[in-house]
Structure formats: C-alpha cells, structure tokens
Scaffold this motif. Structure first.
Motif, PDB file in Angstrom:
ATOM      1  N   SER A   5       2.018  15.484  25.322  1.00  8.44           N
ATOM      2  CA  SER A   5       3.457  15.216  25.319  1.00  8.44           C
ATOM      3  C   SER A   5       3.777  14.293  24.157  1.00  8.44           C
ATOM      4  O   SER A   5       3.023  13.364  23.843  1.00  8.44           O
ATOM      5  CB  SER A   5       3.902  14.610  26.650  1.00  8.44           C
ATOM      6  N   CYS A   6       4.903  14.542  23.530  1.00 11.92           N
ATOM      7  CA  CYS A   6       5.343  13.724  22.405  1.00 11.92           C
ATOM      8  C   CYS A   6       5.631  12.310  22.915  1.00 11.92           C
ATOM      9  O   CYS A   6       6.268  12.146  23.957  1.00 11.92           O
ATOM     10  CB  CYS A   6       6.601  14.330  21.792  1.00 11.92           C
ATOM     11  N   PRO A   7       5.197  11.284  22.198  1.00 13.32           N
ATOM     12  CA  PRO A   7       5.437   9.928  22.678  1.00 13.32           C
ATOM     13  C   PRO A   7       6.905   9.515  22.660  1.00 13.32           C
ATOM     14  O   PRO A   7       7.302   8.600  23.358  1.00 13.32           O
ATOM     15  CB  PRO A   7       4.623   9.056  21.718  1.00 13.32           C
ATOM     16  N   GLN A   8       7.735  10.207  21.879  1.00 21.04           N
ATOM     17  CA  GLN A   8       9.142   9.826  21.822  1.00 21.04           C
ATOM     18  C   GLN A   8      10.015  10.677  22.735  1.00 21.04           C
ATOM     19  O   GLN A   8      10.754  10.151  23.543  1.00 21.04           O
ATOM     20  CB  GLN A   8       9.662   9.928  20.393  1.00 21.04           C
ATOM     21  N   CYS A   9       9.923  12.002  22.633  1.00 18.24           N
ATOM     22  CA  CYS A   9      10.825  12.855  23.417  1.00 18.24           C
ATOM     23  C   CYS A   9      10.189  13.396  24.699  1.00 18.24           C
ATOM     24  O   CYS A   9      10.866  14.034  25.497  1.00 18.24           O
ATOM     25  CB  CYS A   9      11.339  14.012  22.568  1.00 18.24           C
ATOM     26  N   GLN A  10       8.898  13.172  24.896  1.00 19.14           N
ATOM     27  CA  GLN A  10       8.160  13.566  26.093  1.00 19.14           C
ATOM     28  C   GLN A  10       8.081  15.085  26.297  1.00 19.14           C
ATOM     29  O   GLN A  10       7.784  15.543  27.387  1.00 19.14           O
ATOM     30  CB  GLN A  10       8.747  12.919  27.352  1.00 19.14           C
ATOM     31  N   SER A  12       6.386  18.890  25.533  1.00 21.20           N
ATOM     32  CA  SER A  12       5.026  19.380  25.299  1.00 21.20           C
ATOM     33  C   SER A  12       4.875  19.920  23.882  1.00 21.20           C
ATOM     34  O   SER A  12       5.702  20.711  23.420  1.00 21.20           O
ATOM     35  CB  SER A  12       4.690  20.482  26.296  1.00 21.20           C
ATOM     36  N   ILE A  13       3.816  19.474  23.219  1.00 21.04           N
ATOM     37  CA  ILE A  13       3.509  19.945  21.873  1.00 21.04           C
ATOM     38  C   ILE A  13       1.997  20.101  21.743  1.00 21.04           C
ATOM     39  O   ILE A  13       1.234  19.611  22.572  1.00 21.04           O
ATOM     40  CB  ILE A  13       4.028  18.981  20.777  1.00 21.04           C
ATOM     41  N   SER A  14       1.571  20.755  20.693  1.00 24.67           N
ATOM     42  CA  SER A  14       0.146  20.897  20.412  1.00 24.67           C
ATOM     43  C   SER A  14      -0.367  19.624  19.761  1.00 24.67           C
ATOM     44  O   SER A  14       0.350  18.946  19.020  1.00 24.67           O
ATOM     45  CB  SER A  14      -0.071  22.078  19.470  1.00 24.67           C
ATOM     46  N   PRO A  21       8.018  19.067  16.673  1.00 19.21           N
ATOM     47  CA  PRO A  21       9.053  20.016  16.268  1.00 19.21           C
ATOM     48  C   PRO A  21      10.406  19.752  16.945  1.00 19.21           C
ATOM     49  O   PRO A  21      11.425  20.244  16.490  1.00 19.21           O
ATOM     50  CB  PRO A  21       8.490  21.377  16.690  1.00 19.21           C
ATOM     51  N   HIS A  22      10.421  18.935  17.999  1.00 12.78           N
ATOM     52  CA  HIS A  22      11.666  18.670  18.722  1.00 12.78           C
ATOM     53  C   HIS A  22      12.410  17.458  18.152  1.00 12.78           C
ATOM     54  O   HIS A  22      13.614  17.504  17.967  1.00 12.78           O
ATOM     55  CB  HIS A  22      11.378  18.436  20.209  1.00 12.78           C
ATOM     56  N   CYS A  23      11.692  16.360  17.901  1.00  6.90           N
ATOM     57  CA  CYS A  23      12.353  15.129  17.441  1.00  6.90           C
ATOM     58  C   CYS A  23      11.936  14.721  16.029  1.00  6.90           C
ATOM     59  O   CYS A  23      12.426  13.722  15.515  1.00  6.90           O
ATOM     60  CB  CYS A  23      12.090  13.988  18.417  1.00  6.90           C
ATOM     61  N   ASN A  24      11.026  15.466  15.415  1.00  3.24           N
ATOM     62  CA  ASN A  24      10.568  15.261  14.032  1.00  3.24           C
ATOM     63  C   ASN A  24       9.936  13.899  13.771  1.00  3.24           C
ATOM     64  O   ASN A  24      10.014  13.374  12.673  1.00  3.24           O
ATOM     65  CB  ASN A  24      11.724  15.487  13.042  1.00  3.24           C
ATOM     66  N   ILE A  25       9.296  13.314  14.764  1.00  2.00           N
ATOM     67  CA  ILE A  25       8.575  12.062  14.547  1.00  2.00           C
ATOM     68  C   ILE A  25       7.216  12.398  13.944  1.00  2.00           C
ATOM     69  O   ILE A  25       6.559  13.360  14.338  1.00  2.00           O
ATOM     70  CB  ILE A  25       8.432  11.253  15.852  1.00  2.00           C
TER      71      ILE A  25
END
Length: 109
Positions: A5-10, A12-14, A21-25
C-alpha cells in the motif's frame, strides 16, 4: 513482485513502482523509515479530519436540541421539523464518524 500500500494514499501498488500512480509520490527516494513516517502522518490527518466532522455533527445535534428547547416551536411547523432533522442528522453523522474512527485506529500501518 508484491502488492504494497502506498504510504500516502493507502492504495494498492506494486513494490516495483518508482512512484505511486495514484498520488505521484516518489517511492524510490524514500527509505522504509520515511515511508512509515509518511503513513503515520497520513493516518493522523485522517483521524483529525474525522474528529473535525464529529465535532460539526455534534454541533448540529446540540443546535437542533437547544433551539427546540429554548424556542419551543409550534408542533408541526417547519421550525420544529428543521430541529428534529438537525438532531437526527447530527446524531447519525456523529455515530458514523465514531465508527469510522474506531476502524481507522484498528488499522495497522
């Protein structure tokens, strides 16, 4: 390849992505400690947002109750219906936010 899970938007990502790809961090520039710190900050911001919403819901509830108590509108008038609506809306909104807070606090980082 694992799903994290992305640490900013939570979302699921690889784990192979260099940026979300969702929040571009940018994930490739962060170590594990920075990612945990960012996830904790994001969780705290969500908790504060839910607490603010709970406070607004409580104001609706108490406002409707106090207007109903002090002004004593006539039965069946729009003022009485508005007071009852504010009381019900505030109470339900408050309960929903409290349940959301409990689930957010149980969620692991």
């Amino acid at each position: 390849m694992a799903i994290i899970s992305c640490p900013q938007c939570q979302k699921s990502i690889s784990d192979k992505h260099q940026s979300c790809p969702h929040c571009n961090i940018a994930l490739e520039q962060m170590n594990e400690q920075d990612q945990r710190r960012l996830a904790a900050r994001t969780k705290l911001q969500k908790q504060q947002g839910l607490m603010n919403q709970s406070f607004i819901a409580l104001i609706f509830f108490l406002g409707g109750f106090l207007v109903l108590y002090w002004q004593q509108p006539e039965p069946g008038s729009w003022q009485q219906n508005a007071c009852y609506g504010a009381i019900v809306l505030g109470f339900i909104w408050y309960l929903i936010n409290r349940v959301r807070l409990v689930f957010l606090k149980r969620k692991k980082l």
